[in-house]
Scaffold this motif. Structure first.
Motif, PDB file in Angstrom:
ATOM      1  N   VAL A  40     -46.139 -11.691 -25.966  1.00 43.91           N
ATOM      2  CA  VAL A  40     -45.548 -10.362 -25.818  1.00 43.91           C
ATOM      3  C   VAL A  40     -46.673  -9.343 -25.895  1.00 43.91           C
ATOM      4  O   VAL A  40     -47.524  -9.410 -26.790  1.00 43.91           O
ATOM      5  N   ILE A  41     -46.686  -8.411 -24.952  1.00 46.27           N
ATOM      6  CA  ILE A  41     -47.643  -7.307 -24.965  1.00 46.27           C
ATOM      7  C   ILE A  41     -46.897  -6.032 -25.331  1.00 46.27           C
ATOM      8  O   ILE A  41     -46.036  -5.566 -24.572  1.00 46.27           O
ATOM      9  N   ASP A  42     -47.171  -5.530 -26.523  1.00 47.00           N
ATOM     10  CA  ASP A  42     -46.603  -4.298 -27.078  1.00 47.00           C
ATOM     11  C   ASP A  42     -45.132  -4.452 -27.485  1.00 47.00           C
ATOM     12  O   ASP A  42     -44.221  -4.281 -26.671  1.00 47.00           O
TER      13      ASP A  42
ATOM     14  N   LYS B 213     -54.509 -10.995 -36.593  1.00 47.37           N
ATOM     15  CA  LYS B 213     -55.747 -11.425 -35.945  1.00 47.37           C
ATOM     16  C   LYS B 213     -56.373 -10.243 -35.218  1.00 47.37           C
ATOM     17  O   LYS B 213     -55.667  -9.430 -34.636  1.00 47.37           O
ATOM     18  N   PRO B 214     -57.729 -10.179 -35.225  1.00 45.52           N
ATOM     19  CA  PRO B 214     -58.399  -9.110 -34.482  1.00 45.52           C
ATOM     20  C   PRO B 214     -58.532  -9.460 -33.007  1.00 45.52           C
ATOM     21  O   PRO B 214     -58.674 -10.627 -32.636  1.00 45.52           O
ATOM     22  N   LEU B 215     -58.497  -8.425 -32.184  1.00 47.75           N
ATOM     23  CA  LEU B 215     -58.854  -8.551 -30.775  1.00 47.75           C
ATOM     24  C   LEU B 215     -60.254  -7.983 -30.582  1.00 47.75           C
ATOM     25  O   LEU B 215     -60.594  -6.956 -31.178  1.00 47.75           O
TER      26      LEU B 215
ATOM     27  N   LEU C 177     -46.606 -17.181 -28.664  1.00 51.66           N
ATOM     28  CA  LEU C 177     -47.967 -17.466 -29.103  1.00 51.66           C
ATOM     29  C   LEU C 177     -48.581 -16.306 -29.870  1.00 51.66           C
ATOM     30  O   LEU C 177     -49.461 -16.510 -30.709  1.00 51.66           O
ATOM     31  N   GLY C 178     -48.134 -15.110 -29.566  1.00 52.41           N
ATOM     32  CA  GLY C 178     -48.682 -13.951 -30.258  1.00 52.41           C
ATOM     33  C   GLY C 178     -48.076 -12.666 -29.743  1.00 52.41           C
ATOM     34  O   GLY C 178     -47.490 -12.621 -28.652  1.00 52.41           O
ATOM     35  N   ILE C 179     -48.215 -11.621 -30.546  1.00 52.67           N
ATOM     36  CA  ILE C 179     -47.758 -10.268 -30.209  1.00 52.67           C
ATOM     37  C   ILE C 179     -49.015  -9.427 -30.052  1.00 52.67           C
ATOM     38  O   ILE C 179     -49.685  -9.087 -31.028  1.00 52.67           O
ATOM     39  N   ILE C 180     -49.371  -9.134 -28.796  1.00 53.25           N
ATOM     40  CA  ILE C 180     -50.598  -8.413 -28.503  1.00 53.25           C
ATOM     41  C   ILE C 180     -50.297  -6.916 -28.507  1.00 53.25           C
ATOM     42  O   ILE C 180     -49.401  -6.453 -27.803  1.00 53.25           O
TER      43      ILE C 180
ATOM     44  N   THR D 262     -40.220 -14.745 -35.663  1.00 51.72           N
ATOM     45  CA  THR D 262     -40.712 -15.838 -34.824  1.00 51.72           C
ATOM     46  C   THR D 262     -41.879 -16.614 -35.427  1.00 51.72           C
ATOM     47  O   THR D 262     -42.189 -17.711 -34.956  1.00 51.72           O
ATOM     48  N   GLY D 263     -42.548 -16.033 -36.419  1.00 59.22           N
ATOM     49  CA  GLY D 263     -43.747 -16.654 -36.960  1.00 59.22           C
ATOM     50  C   GLY D 263     -44.992 -16.415 -36.130  1.00 59.22           C
ATOM     51  O   GLY D 263     -46.056 -16.966 -36.423  1.00 59.22           O
ATOM     52  N   ALA D 264     -44.901 -15.582 -35.097  1.00 61.01           N
ATOM     53  CA  ALA D 264     -46.047 -15.320 -34.221  1.00 61.01           C
ATOM     54  C   ALA D 264     -46.999 -14.325 -34.871  1.00 61.01           C
ATOM     55  O   ALA D 264     -46.562 -13.391 -35.552  1.00 61.01           O
ATOM     56  N   PRO D 265     -48.293 -14.472 -34.646  1.00 66.22           N
ATOM     57  CA  PRO D 265     -49.257 -13.524 -35.190  1.00 66.22           C
ATOM     58  C   PRO D 265     -49.293 -12.228 -34.393  1.00 66.22           C
ATOM     59  O   PRO D 265     -49.021 -12.211 -33.183  1.00 66.22           O
ATOM     60  N   ILE D 266     -49.659 -11.135 -35.061  1.00 63.83           N
ATOM     61  CA  ILE D 266     -49.863  -9.836 -34.424  1.00 63.83           C
ATOM     62  C   ILE D 266     -51.357  -9.646 -34.199  1.00 63.83           C
ATOM     63  O   ILE D 266     -52.158  -9.801 -35.125  1.00 63.83           O
ATOM     64  N   LEU D 267     -51.734  -9.290 -32.979  1.00 64.51           N
ATOM     65  CA  LEU D 267     -53.133  -9.120 -32.611  1.00 64.51           C
ATOM     66  C   LEU D 267     -53.397  -7.644 -32.302  1.00 64.51           C
ATOM     67  O   LEU D 267     -52.653  -7.020 -31.534  1.00 64.51           O
TER      68      LEU D 267
END
Length: 212
Positions: free
Chosen positions: A41-43, A108-110, A61-64, A83-88
């Motif tokens: 997901v983006i945003d 997590k850092p981008l 997989l992640g929330i960008i 969802t257990g997904a990480p936020i980037l």
């Protein structure tokens, strides 16, 4: 030629954006890139339930987060918890993140040049400061697409009239990081309609002249 299994889904959510003591009603584009099995997901804007419904039973997989303004991140913790997904998020936007979520840090850092992979498709992180210090875009070369957040819109750069923003910096980011992409690249924006690099590139000097 067999089409790639990856697809881009689009959701529009509505809420508010607040900064510098003002609050505005906004509609946000939420982008999902993936296949039938996994997705990014983006945003995560405004509506965690609607975004989770769009994800469905796929692995998130992640929330960008393209940047830290509250209208782009307000639903991220709820979606992550669900969802257990990480936020980037790029670390330079953590100051903005903390204004909305003081008790929950990103996971997590981008960083510029990072490559995220979903359904065999690469998303390359482009650090494009200006709208905010840690703003990023996500370039998917095989899809001829860039997800621009609030860095580039149909008709010009993102807003730079508020705290932590800079017009000269966003112009440099667009010139050096986005207008160098192939002209047919579709620009999927944080708000409003999509455009292409080829449609926007000829207008760079106009934007500079009017200090858009």
């Amino acid at each position: 030629m067999t089409p790639p299994p990856v697809r881009v889904d689009h959701l529009i959510t509505s809420g508010t954006f607040s900064l510098d003591g003002g609050t505005w009603e906004v509609d946000n584009n939420v982008w999902l890139i993936g296949d039938d099995h996994e997705v990014y997901v983006i945003d995560a804007a405004h509506d965690a339930d609607a975004i989770a419904d769009a994800v469905g039973d796929r692995r998130l997989l992640g929330i960008i987060s393209t940047h830290g303004h509250d209208d782009h991140i307000d639903a991220a913790p709820a979606l992550a918890d669900r969802t257990g997904a990480p936020i980037l998020l790029h670390p330079e936007d953590e100051v903005l993140w903390r204004m909305r979520h003081p008790d929950r840090a990103p996971d997590k850092p981008l960083a510029d040049g990072d490559v995220l992979t979903v359904a065999g498709t690469q998303l390359r992180v482009l650090h494009t400061p200006g709208h905010s210090p840690g703003a990023v875009c996500l370039h998917a070369p095989t899809l001829t697409t860039v997800f621009s957040g609030d860095t580039l819109f149909q008709g010009g750069p993102g807003a730079t009239g508020r705290s932590y923003s800079s017009f000269p910096t966003i112009v440099e980011s667009i010139r050096e990081r986005l207008l160098t992409l192939p002209p047919e690249t579709v620009v999927r924006t944080g708000h409003g309609d999509s455009t292409t690099i080829g449609d926007e590139a000829p207008h760079l000097e106009e934007w500079i002249a009017r200090g858009h």
